[in-house]
Write a protein that holds these residues in place. Sequence first.
Motif, PDB file in Angstrom:
ATOM      1  N   LYS A 159       0.812  -1.212   0.000  1.00  0.00           N
ATOM      2  CA  LYS A 159       0.000   0.000   0.000  1.00  0.00           C
ATOM      3  C   LYS A 159       0.853   1.272   0.000  1.00  0.00           C
ATOM      4  O   LYS A 159       0.312   2.375   0.130  1.00  0.00           O
ATOM      5  N   SER A 160       2.160   1.125  -0.115  1.00  0.00           N
ATOM      6  CA  SER A 160       3.027   2.295  -0.112  1.00  0.00           C
ATOM      7  C   SER A 160       2.783   3.163  -1.340  1.00  0.00           C
ATOM      8  O   SER A 160       2.532   2.666  -2.442  1.00  0.00           O
ATOM      9  N   LYS A 161       2.820   4.478  -1.136  1.00  0.00           N
ATOM     10  CA  LYS A 161       2.614   5.414  -2.245  1.00  0.00           C
ATOM     11  C   LYS A 161       3.913   5.725  -2.991  1.00  0.00           C
ATOM     12  O   LYS A 161       3.914   6.542  -3.911  1.00  0.00           O
ATOM     13  N   LEU A 162       4.982   5.106  -2.592  1.00  0.00           N
ATOM     14  CA  LEU A 162       6.268   5.331  -3.253  1.00  0.00           C
ATOM     15  C   LEU A 162       6.197   4.782  -4.683  1.00  0.00           C
ATOM     16  O   LEU A 162       5.900   3.598  -4.874  1.00  0.00           O
ATOM     17  N   PRO A 163       6.454   5.598  -5.711  1.00  0.00           N
ATOM     18  CA  PRO A 163       6.285   5.142  -7.100  1.00  0.00           C
ATOM     19  C   PRO A 163       7.151   3.935  -7.459  1.00  0.00           C
ATOM     20  O   PRO A 163       6.760   3.120  -8.293  1.00  0.00           O
ATOM     21  N   LEU A 164       8.303   3.819  -6.837  1.00  0.00           N
ATOM     22  CA  LEU A 164       9.230   2.754  -7.222  1.00  0.00           C
ATOM     23  C   LEU A 164       8.835   1.393  -6.661  1.00  0.00           C
ATOM     24  O   LEU A 164       9.378   0.369  -7.084  1.00  0.00           O
ATOM     25  N   VAL A 165       7.915   1.364  -5.698  1.00  0.00           N
ATOM     26  CA  VAL A 165       7.531   0.096  -5.082  1.00  0.00           C
ATOM     27  C   VAL A 165       6.942  -0.856  -6.115  1.00  0.00           C
ATOM     28  O   VAL A 165       7.183  -2.061  -6.089  1.00  0.00           O
ATOM     29  N   LYS A 166       6.150  -0.336  -7.057  1.00  0.00           N
ATOM     30  CA  LYS A 166       5.503  -1.216  -8.040  1.00  0.00           C
ATOM     31  C   LYS A 166       6.528  -1.897  -8.946  1.00  0.00           C
ATOM     32  O   LYS A 166       6.357  -3.059  -9.325  1.00  0.00           O
ATOM     33  N   TYR A 167       7.615  -1.184  -9.272  1.00  0.00           N
ATOM     34  CA  TYR A 167       8.654  -1.805 -10.095  1.00  0.00           C
ATOM     35  C   TYR A 167       9.365  -2.907  -9.298  1.00  0.00           C
ATOM     36  O   TYR A 167       9.666  -3.972  -9.835  1.00  0.00           O
ATOM     37  N   TYR A 168       9.644  -2.601  -8.031  1.00  0.00           N
ATOM     38  CA  TYR A 168      10.291  -3.617  -7.196  1.00  0.00           C
ATOM     39  C   TYR A 168       9.404  -4.850  -7.025  1.00  0.00           C
ATOM     40  O   TYR A 168       9.850  -5.983  -7.193  1.00  0.00           O
ATOM     41  N   ALA A 169       8.126  -4.642  -6.710  1.00  0.00           N
ATOM     42  CA  ALA A 169       7.219  -5.769  -6.471  1.00  0.00           C
ATOM     43  C   ALA A 169       7.018  -6.587  -7.738  1.00  0.00           C
ATOM     44  O   ALA A 169       7.066  -7.840  -7.715  1.00  0.00           O
ATOM     45  N   LEU A 170       6.810  -5.910  -8.872  1.00  0.00           N
ATOM     46  CA  LEU A 170       6.577  -6.620 -10.134  1.00  0.00           C
ATOM     47  C   LEU A 170       7.814  -7.394 -10.567  1.00  0.00           C
ATOM     48  O   LEU A 170       7.746  -8.553 -10.970  1.00  0.00           O
ATOM     49  N   GLY A 171       8.992  -6.744 -10.459  1.00  0.00           N
ATOM     50  CA  GLY A 171      10.222  -7.398 -10.900  1.00  0.00           C
ATOM     51  C   GLY A 171      10.596  -8.570 -10.029  1.00  0.00           C
ATOM     52  O   GLY A 171      11.202  -9.538 -10.500  1.00  0.00           O
ATOM     53  N   THR A 172      10.242  -8.505  -8.745  1.00  0.00           N
ATOM     54  CA  THR A 172      10.669  -9.541  -7.809  1.00  0.00           C
ATOM     55  C   THR A 172       9.694 -10.714  -7.728  1.00  0.00           C
ATOM     56  O   THR A 172      10.106 -11.856  -7.543  1.00  0.00           O
ATOM     57  N   PHE A 173       8.394 -10.442  -7.898  1.00  0.00           N
ATOM     58  CA  PHE A 173       7.380 -11.457  -7.621  1.00  0.00           C
ATOM     59  C   PHE A 173       7.576 -12.720  -8.462  1.00  0.00           C
ATOM     60  O   PHE A 173       7.637 -13.838  -7.934  1.00  0.00           O
ATOM     61  N   LEU A 174       7.689 -12.554  -9.795  1.00  0.00           N
ATOM     62  CA  LEU A 174       7.816 -13.726 -10.665  1.00  0.00           C
ATOM     63  C   LEU A 174       9.115 -14.478 -10.397  1.00  0.00           C
ATOM     64  O   LEU A 174       9.135 -15.718 -10.365  1.00  0.00           O
ATOM     65  N   LEU A 175      10.205 -13.721 -10.152  1.00  0.00           N
ATOM     66  CA  LEU A 175      11.475 -14.379  -9.839  1.00  0.00           C
ATOM     67  C   LEU A 175      11.360 -15.197  -8.562  1.00  0.00           C
ATOM     68  O   LEU A 175      11.860 -16.326  -8.479  1.00  0.00           O
ATOM     69  N   VAL A 176      10.696 -14.650  -7.556  1.00  0.00           N
ATOM     70  CA  VAL A 176      10.559 -15.359  -6.289  1.00  0.00           C
ATOM     71  C   VAL A 176       9.776 -16.659  -6.486  1.00  0.00           C
ATOM     72  O   VAL A 176      10.146 -17.711  -5.963  1.00  0.00           O
ATOM     73  N   VAL A 177       8.703 -16.569  -7.276  1.00  0.00           N
ATOM     74  CA  VAL A 177       7.912 -17.782  -7.528  1.00  0.00           C
ATOM     75  C   VAL A 177       8.758 -18.839  -8.216  1.00  0.00           C
ATOM     76  O   VAL A 177       8.779 -20.020  -7.835  1.00  0.00           O
ATOM     77  N   LYS A 215      16.444 -18.729 -14.680  1.00  0.00           N
ATOM     78  CA  LYS A 215      17.000 -17.934 -15.782  1.00  0.00           C
ATOM     79  C   LYS A 215      15.961 -16.965 -16.323  1.00  0.00           C
ATOM     80  O   LYS A 215      16.228 -15.758 -16.448  1.00  0.00           O
ATOM     81  N   TYR A 216      14.779 -17.453 -16.611  1.00  0.00           N
ATOM     82  CA  TYR A 216      13.755 -16.587 -17.185  1.00  0.00           C
ATOM     83  C   TYR A 216      13.192 -15.632 -16.131  1.00  0.00           C
ATOM     84  O   TYR A 216      12.817 -14.505 -16.444  1.00  0.00           O
ATOM     85  N   GLY A 217      13.136 -16.073 -14.875  1.00  0.00           N
ATOM     86  CA  GLY A 217      12.695 -15.181 -13.810  1.00  0.00           C
ATOM     87  C   GLY A 217      13.659 -14.022 -13.618  1.00  0.00           C
ATOM     88  O   GLY A 217      13.256 -12.869 -13.448  1.00  0.00           O
ATOM     89  N   VAL A 218      14.961 -14.325 -13.640  1.00  0.00           N
ATOM     90  CA  VAL A 218      15.979 -13.277 -13.506  1.00  0.00           C
ATOM     91  C   VAL A 218      15.927 -12.325 -14.687  1.00  0.00           C
ATOM     92  O   VAL A 218      16.041 -11.107 -14.534  1.00  0.00           O
ATOM     93  N   LEU A 219      15.754 -12.866 -15.882  1.00  0.00           N
ATOM     94  CA  LEU A 219      15.673 -12.024 -17.075  1.00  0.00           C
ATOM     95  C   LEU A 219      14.505 -11.050 -16.966  1.00  0.00           C
ATOM     96  O   LEU A 219      14.641  -9.853 -17.266  1.00  0.00           O
ATOM     97  N   PHE A 220      13.378 -11.535 -16.497  1.00  0.00           N
ATOM     98  CA  PHE A 220      12.204 -10.672 -16.312  1.00  0.00           C
ATOM     99  C   PHE A 220      12.506  -9.606 -15.252  1.00  0.00           C
ATOM    100  O   PHE A 220      12.186  -8.429 -15.427  1.00  0.00           O
ATOM    101  N   GLU A 221      13.128 -10.034 -14.141  1.00  0.00           N
ATOM    102  CA  GLU A 221      13.461  -9.088 -13.071  1.00  0.00           C
ATOM    103  C   GLU A 221      14.421  -8.018 -13.564  1.00  0.00           C
ATOM    104  O   GLU A 221      14.274  -6.830 -13.248  1.00  0.00           O
ATOM    105  N   VAL A 222      15.444  -8.414 -14.332  1.00  0.00           N
ATOM    106  CA  VAL A 222      16.445  -7.476 -14.832  1.00  0.00           C
ATOM    107  C   VAL A 222      15.789  -6.392 -15.682  1.00  0.00           C
ATOM    108  O   VAL A 222      16.086  -5.199 -15.555  1.00  0.00           O
ATOM    109  N   VAL A 223      14.857  -6.814 -16.550  1.00  0.00           N
ATOM    110  CA  VAL A 223      14.185  -5.847 -17.418  1.00  0.00           C
ATOM    111  C   VAL A 223      13.373  -4.858 -16.586  1.00  0.00           C
ATOM    112  O   VAL A 223      13.451  -3.631 -16.762  1.00  0.00           O
ATOM    113  N   VAL A 224      12.577  -5.397 -15.639  1.00  0.00           N
ATOM    114  CA  VAL A 224      11.717  -4.524 -14.826  1.00  0.00           C
ATOM    115  C   VAL A 224      12.562  -3.602 -13.945  1.00  0.00           C
ATOM    116  O   VAL A 224      12.273  -2.413 -13.820  1.00  0.00           O
ATOM    117  N   PHE A 225      13.623  -4.147 -13.315  1.00  0.00           N
ATOM    118  CA  PHE A 225      14.472  -3.317 -12.467  1.00  0.00           C
ATOM    119  C   PHE A 225      15.171  -2.218 -13.276  1.00  0.00           C
ATOM    120  O   PHE A 225      15.371  -1.108 -12.777  1.00  0.00           O
TER     121      PHE A 225
END
Length: 807
Positions: free
Chosen positions: A306-324, A344-354
């Motif tokens: 619920k944080s209003k920090l704009p960068l939180v969504k990039y962190y959450a999106l980039g990390t979620f799939l990799l964590v799974v 490999k594909y999770g990291v690739l997705f995270e790298v792009v989003v980050f």
Amino acid sequence: MDLEEALTKELSLNQHLSIISDSSRTLTIDQILLPIYQQQFSKKHKHLDDQSAHWGKISVTNLDEKVRFYFLYVGKNDFIDAYYVRNGHVIDHAKSGYLYQGQEKQIVKGSYYIPINIGPESTMDIYIRIEEQIHHDPEFELQLYSPDKWNHKIVNKQLSDLIFQCIFWVILLYNLFLYFNSKEMAYLSYSVYLFFVSLSYLFLSDLLREMVLTSVPWLTPYFMPAICLTHVFYWQFVFNFLDFEKNFPKAYRILKPYMYLNALLAVIIIVYIVFTGEPGLPAVTIRYQVLFNALVVMAFIFLIRKSKLPLVKYYALGTFLLVVFCLIEGITWDPNTSTAYLVKYGVLFEVVVFSIGLTQKRKLNEQEKKDILDREIKELKVKESLSEWQKEELEKIIDNRTEKIEEKNKILKEAIKRAEKAASVKSEFLSVMSHEIRTPMNAVIGMIHLLLAENPKKSQMDNLKTLKFSAENLLILINDILDYSKVEAGKIKLENIPFDLRELTKGIGNAHEIKAADNGISFNILIDHRIPASLKGDPARITQILNNLIGNALKFTPKGEVRLLINFKGKSKGKVKLQFIVEDTGIGISKDKKEMIFESFTQAHTDTSRKFGGTGLGLAITKHLLTLFDSQVYVESELGQGSKFFFTLVLKEEKIMPEIVDIDPEDLTPQLRDKSILIVDDNDINLLMTQQFIKKWGMYCDIVRSGKEALKAIFDHDYDLILLDLQMPEMDGYQTAETIRSLDSDNLKNIPIIAISADTYENVCKKIEKAQIDNFISKPFNPPLLLTMIGQYLIHNKKEKRSQSNN
């Protein structure tokens, strides 16, 4: 077993495999081919012991009419040796496995494959030996692959992994470039994180062992802690990316120590592998670490959702799939298989989003800086009018203060000029008064010496001694006043000449022994035998310091003893450290007066000057002189218990011994008889007194009252030495000496000239050197000292030195 049929039907070859175990790990293929071991092969597959080597036997057949080539996957083992046997003879040998070097293997890629090359319509036995060294799970999992299928499985995978690595490194270098341009720590921590992600994937995908560590594959397990460090720098990146300490202070206080725990785990794992060589337990530990980190990340994402920090969504999106994907991979990961496709594909997705998130962070930072700048500009505009008013008021205040400062500076400059003028007048007055007093004192002391030398009556002797004592005390007072004026004016500079410390103290002893004996006390000098014979420094000032301290000790010691101790305190780089101690058994000093005694014109008690006499300048002069030596004087004393004054000096050691002329005045008179002396002085009393001493010593002398008369006299007579007063009207002693030295006659150029003046040597030394005057004696002079000085030049032929200097 027909290989083509097994390949077509994708049959497992383990059912055709016979196994024998070798607990000794020493059996060779030749031994295995013996009937005794052939009988032990069994198709009943038991659990394979990791402490034994195991042999597998399989017979393969090619029913086609052409040569067939296959790849046989054996299983995940450290060492795999395949022996190809036809008609009981070994026709080939192939190596594979985790720990064989790349150059030893027939198939470098894939690690666990052996080749099968079988001719048309032929049969061949394959004996496969497996052995574990660092792993503990030997296995036979025989799978047959055609070249096309193997190429698709292995080569294409490695090509994909290499492309993946290139993507990593392009993004890594790009972020480093952004860091050096912006100095934003998020870019640097992200670059380090990507480096360890790349290194971890190299380890997991077997590229590290098969392409980098081909000659040293046993080093591969040592890179396992890179996975732990990936978590460390992941958290470091998150801290910088989200400005953790500022935006999530509570979580930061918890997660920062957690990050250090991940780093500690990496250290523990590398130490464990180094000492045990066993990767099994670290592999299990890392699996649980991955799982736990994934859970921590998921929990953190949930907390900040619920944080209003704009960068939180990039962190959450980039990390979620990799964590799974990491959770799935961590559950199923086998360190021997090491595929890590999902990661490999999770990291690739995270790298792009980050990367997108970092770009956004940079924009936000720039916008923040712009907003701050706009606010500052607005504030400046608001304050501009106020600043103008303040500026005008400040200018008025500054102008007013400047006028006052200039007025005060003017007053201060005038005060300084008055003070300097007063100091100059004071110094000049003291010098003139000293000179004027010394001149008659020379006559007084000289006449006393003459009267004492004429065997006076006993009643006259006592009066003359009293007169001599009073005159000498008066001279001491004059010297103290003059020295103090020089100290205050900063005109005293130290010499740096060779001298013999023992000879110096010998002269000091001779000067004070008589006074000590007259007072009924003993005076002793003790010198440490380790002190070098020759030193370099200012012997005159050292003598003055010691004379002041010893003179004080004798004056304030009614009975008992006064001692001078000189101790050796060490030697370093050609310099010697000495400690000088003057101690007595006299009246002592009270504690509250110890500092006072070093002040000018001050003594410890008000009645001291009445009882013992003195100006109170001796210790003040001593203190100032020691400051020139970078030293200071200390005192230890108790009232009625005596005193101890001590100080240290650091002097250079001199390798060349100074020349010492030791002449007893009693022995000089016969040797100087009939020598001819010219006395030049404008004072009749001084002329008469000096003339009487010269005649008394058996020498001839003429007297003149000016420099011009002296020049005329030296042309008319051949003199052995000139005694020359420096202060004379019209033509002073310096001009007279310079004129004599400029004459063409060698005899006159080299005639010894001794200056006699009421001034001190420090005031005239440069002028004396310039005028080429040989030596100097101060008025009032000590007759034995004058006799000794004359003897040095007339008996030891000092003219030779003058001749050498002119040449």
